[in-house]
Design a protein around this motif. Structure first.
Motif, PDB file in Angstrom:
ATOM      1  N   GLU A 158       0.836  -1.205   0.000  1.00 18.66           N
ATOM      2  CA  GLU A 158       0.000   0.000   0.000  1.00 18.66           C
ATOM      3  C   GLU A 158       0.871   1.255   0.000  1.00 18.66           C
ATOM      4  O   GLU A 158       0.623   2.206  -0.731  1.00 18.66           O
ATOM      5  CB  GLU A 158      -0.906   0.021   1.237  1.00 18.66           C
TER       6      GLU A 158
ATOM      7  N   HIS B  57       1.828   5.038  -2.618  1.00 20.21           N
ATOM      8  CA  HIS B  57       1.661   6.458  -2.273  1.00 20.21           C
ATOM      9  C   HIS B  57       2.611   7.308  -3.125  1.00 20.21           C
ATOM     10  O   HIS B  57       3.787   6.988  -3.250  1.00 20.21           O
ATOM     11  CB  HIS B  57       1.957   6.694  -0.787  1.00 20.21           C
TER      12      HIS B  57
ATOM     13  N   HIS C 241      -1.640   4.579  11.629  1.00 18.56           N
ATOM     14  CA  HIS C 241      -1.207   3.242  11.199  1.00 18.56           C
ATOM     15  C   HIS C 241      -0.766   2.361  12.373  1.00 18.56           C
ATOM     16  O   HIS C 241      -0.428   1.199  12.171  1.00 18.56           O
ATOM     17  CB  HIS C 241      -0.018   3.348  10.238  1.00 18.56           C
TER      18      HIS C 241
ATOM     19  N   TYR D 107     -11.295   8.409   5.086  1.00 14.49           N
ATOM     20  CA  TYR D 107     -10.026   8.072   5.750  1.00 14.49           C
ATOM     21  C   TYR D 107     -10.043   6.649   6.321  1.00 14.49           C
ATOM     22  O   TYR D 107      -9.009   6.011   6.415  1.00 14.49           O
ATOM     23  CB  TYR D 107      -9.833   9.083   6.872  1.00 14.49           C
TER      24      TYR D 107
ATOM     25  N   ASP E 266      -8.748   3.241   3.984  1.00 11.87           N
ATOM     26  CA  ASP E 266      -7.373   2.775   3.802  1.00 11.87           C
ATOM     27  C   ASP E 266      -7.138   1.583   4.744  1.00 11.87           C
ATOM     28  O   ASP E 266      -7.268   1.730   5.967  1.00 11.87           O
ATOM     29  CB  ASP E 266      -6.411   3.935   4.121  1.00 11.87           C
TER      30      ASP E 266
ATOM     31  N   HIS F  71      -4.930   2.060   7.779  1.00  7.25           N
ATOM     32  CA  HIS F  71      -5.341   2.971   8.868  1.00  7.25           C
ATOM     33  C   HIS F  71      -6.049   2.153   9.946  1.00  7.25           C
ATOM     34  O   HIS F  71      -7.102   1.579   9.692  1.00  7.25           O
ATOM     35  CB  HIS F  71      -6.282   4.065   8.348  1.00  7.25           C
TER      36      HIS F  71
END
Ligand code: ZN
Length: 216
Positions: free
Chosen positions: A48, A52, A133, A173, A176, A179
């Motif tokens: 992941e 980014h 995270h 949010y 993800d 997260h």
């Protein structure tokens, strides 16, 4: 019973019908964490992060860090040692801090796992888009605290969660998979009380600056 990783308080489970996952919301500090059954493997997590686009090629990304420096770092510190903790694949903030004269260091468990950052003491530590995270944000702050000088500042960015759980369940949010935990002002305050930091400033939206609480 799932205990809140921030304040050890009791929690109430709730389900996300859209993502088919469970969360636990703290009855005391309002921290929301994903159930551990939703946590992804380290390989998946890195995959992941590899996607980014966090490099100097992204002008919006660089501008965001320039604003962060001007608004939340330079009012407190304009020189000294700085650590960007969790710098990711493209260490943009580290590079910007270096350019303006900080003696900058960075660490990332996936991309820059060199632990020599532990050999220094810092005037500034930044954690941008890192804390959401972490499975155990409290232990990470406890580990970073001895690295910060008594007058130093810790600058944390993460999106504060919507206050209502209805809104939370449509919030981007949370989607993800990396997260894991979501703060609001109350859970931030609880985290810093637990770990011995005092809030210096916050925009109540996504950024908070703290310093070690002086011990008598
Ligand atoms: Zn809590």
């Amino acid at each position: 019973m799932h205990k809140c990783p921030v304040c050890k308080g009791s929690t109430t489970p709730f389900r996300d019908p859209q993502l088919s996952i469970m969360y636990h919301v703290c009855d005391t500090c309002q921290y929301v964490c994903k159930d551990s059954t939703t946590h992804v493997s380290a390989e998946r997590e890195k995959k992941e992060y590899d996607h980014h686009q966090n490099t100097f090629n992204s002008t919006g990304y660089v501008a965001r860090f320039q604003r962060l420096i001007e608004t939340f770092i330079q009012p407190y510190k304009t020189e000294g040692a700085a650590l960007d903790f969790g710098s990711g694949p493209g260490p943009v903030l580290y590079t910007l801090l270096k350019q303006i004269g900080f003696e900058a260091h960075h660490y990332d468990p996936y991309y820059y796992p060199d632990k020599s950052y532990l050999d220094h003491r810092y005037d500034v530590i930044t954690m941008t888009e890192v804390i959401e995270h972490l499975k155990d944000p409290k232990s990470v702050l406890n580990a970073l605290k001895p690295l910060l000088k008594p007058s130093g500042v810790l600058v944390i960015t993460t999106e504060f969660r919507p206050e209502s759980l209805d809104e939370f369940l449509t919030w981007w949010y949370r989607r993800d998979v990396t997260h894991l935990g979501f703060f609001n002002a109350v859970s931030m305050h609880a985290l810093f009380t637990q770990t011995g930091f005092t809030i210096r400033s916050t925009n109540h939206r996504n950024t908070i600056v703290v310093s070690p609480t002086p011990s008598d």
